[in-house]
Design a protein around this motif. Structure first.
Motif: not given
Lengths: 53, 339
Positions: B187-199
């Motif tokens: 999954w992808e996580v933002s630079a601030d540590g927030e979940f973005v999306r499942w890959i």
């Protein structure tokens, strides 16, 4: 280092693989590493950089 | 003995072909036969070899080379066992280190992933125990800390890699049916540590190796993912994973134990029902090196795939343990050694 494989070689391995590990022997010979086993055991790893064609 | 004279005994592979996979996208499939052997010269694919003895000082005692980066003519050696990052010049002379073990804000308890951001000139350390991400300058100054990084559905980040836009790909390896099946994957996580999306979520159950390093940067700027769970590799581009290389082993694989998790499989393993297990892969130039087989006959072996051989793919097995240990394992296992 896209085309380079980096292989850490641990001189202390010589102590346990001296009889069977001919390549490591060759590496250490090329580096001029010798002396007592205590000295060899305390050395940091040697980086072996293999440049691919 | 000169390096070029070294002849490595390999077991040979067999063949290769292409097969359609994943939404019609194709990728080369390497088919390997663990029972065949061949002899090749390492000089066939290695141009030259350089040795760099790393200086030993009281400040610099390396336990294990986990990963090596090169930047500005410096070698950056990551030692995850010692939880330190050492800097050497190209001659191997020690210069400085980053060693910030502790519980303070700018310190880490564990060093589970180390990434280099060459553009921002930072080393990024992921601390799984404290669940935080720390950004250090190359001089060792902590410039940023992201607390509670990647805390999401109780997922444990086992490996991660930095993306060009500052986000991260995170990976949790396949655990099996007894541990929240279906929520492992990438999954992808933002630079601030927030979940973005499942890959990609794993949609299967079978025993799988514990993977320490799953990602790698490719020469074209995209990110590669060594997915041992599917015995395939992918690359990540435009928020999707696309097939890169597939492996087909002429012998039992983890897929033959479908529906069984690692705990179940342990009993089968004790009875000798073992499989060919891909441990990790490294892409270097036109060559792809793969470590195989810790579950087969209790030894490891390696494959070499040379892209330059047009449609012909040769995969070779290294059967000599001494070569495995001192030469190619370290080379192949650029990211982690298991001597």
């Amino acid at each position: 280092m896209a085309n380079v494989l980096v292989a850490p070689v641990y001189p202390a391995m010589l102590l346990t693989n001296k009889k069977s590990c001919r390549i490591l022997d060759a590496v250490l010979d090329r580096l001029g590493i010798g002396g007592s086993e205590e000295i060899v055991a305390e050395l940091n790893p040697v980086l072996q950089l293999m440049y691919l064609k | 003995m000169k390096f070029r004279e070294l002849v490595v005994v390999f077991s040979l592979l067999a063949m290769l072909g292409c097969s359609g996979r994943h939404d019609g996208l194709e990728c080369p499939t390497v088919v390997v036969d663990p029972n065949s052997r061949d002899v090749i010269r390492m000089s066939d694919f290695v141009e030259r070899v350089e040795y760099i003895p790393l200086e030993k000082t009281d400040e610099c005692l390396i336990r294990e080379v986990s990963r090596v980066f090169e930047l500005d003519n410096e070698l950056i050696v990551v030692d995850k066992k010692d939880k330190s990052i050492f800097f050497f010049d190209r001659s191997g002379h020690y210069r400085r280190k980053i060693s910030k073990r502790g519980r303070a804000g700018n310190e880490y308890v564990s060093m589970d992933a180390v990434m280099l951001d060459a553009v921002r000139r930072q080393l990024i350390v992921f601390d799984l125990m404290s669940k935080k991400l720390l950004f250090y300058s190359l001089d060792g100054v902590c410039e940023k800390v992201v607390p509670r990084f990647g805390v999401f559905e109780d997922r444990y980040i086992r490996d991660m890699i930095n993306l060009p836009d500052g986000n991260f790909l995170c990976y949790s390896y396949l655990h099996g049916a007894n541990q929240n099946y279906g929520t492992d994957g990438v999954w992808e996580v933002s630079a601030d540590g927030e979940f973005v999306r499942w890959i990609q979520k794993f949609d299967l159950i079978h025993p799988a190796a514990t993977v320490d390093y799953a990602f790698f940067h490719r020469e074209d700027g995209t990110v590669g993912w060594m997915c041992v769970e599917y015995t395939e590799d992918y690359y990540y581009d435009e928020a999707k994973v696309r097939p890169l290389l597939a492996y087909e082993v002429d012998g039992p694989t983890a897929m033959d134990f479908s529906g069984m998790n690692n705990n179940d499989y342990a009993f089968r393993w004790a009875k000798g029902e073992m499989f060919n297990d891909r441990r990790y892969t490294q892409y270097r130039g036109d060559c792809v090196f793969t470590c195989w087989g810790s579950e087969v006959e209790n030894h490891r072996y390696y494959s070499l795939y040379d892209k330059r051989r047009d449609d012909a793919v040769s995969v070779n097995w290294i059967m000599l343990s001494e070569i495995r240990n001192c030469c190619l394992q370290g080379s192949i296992d650029f990211q982690k050694n298991r001597f």
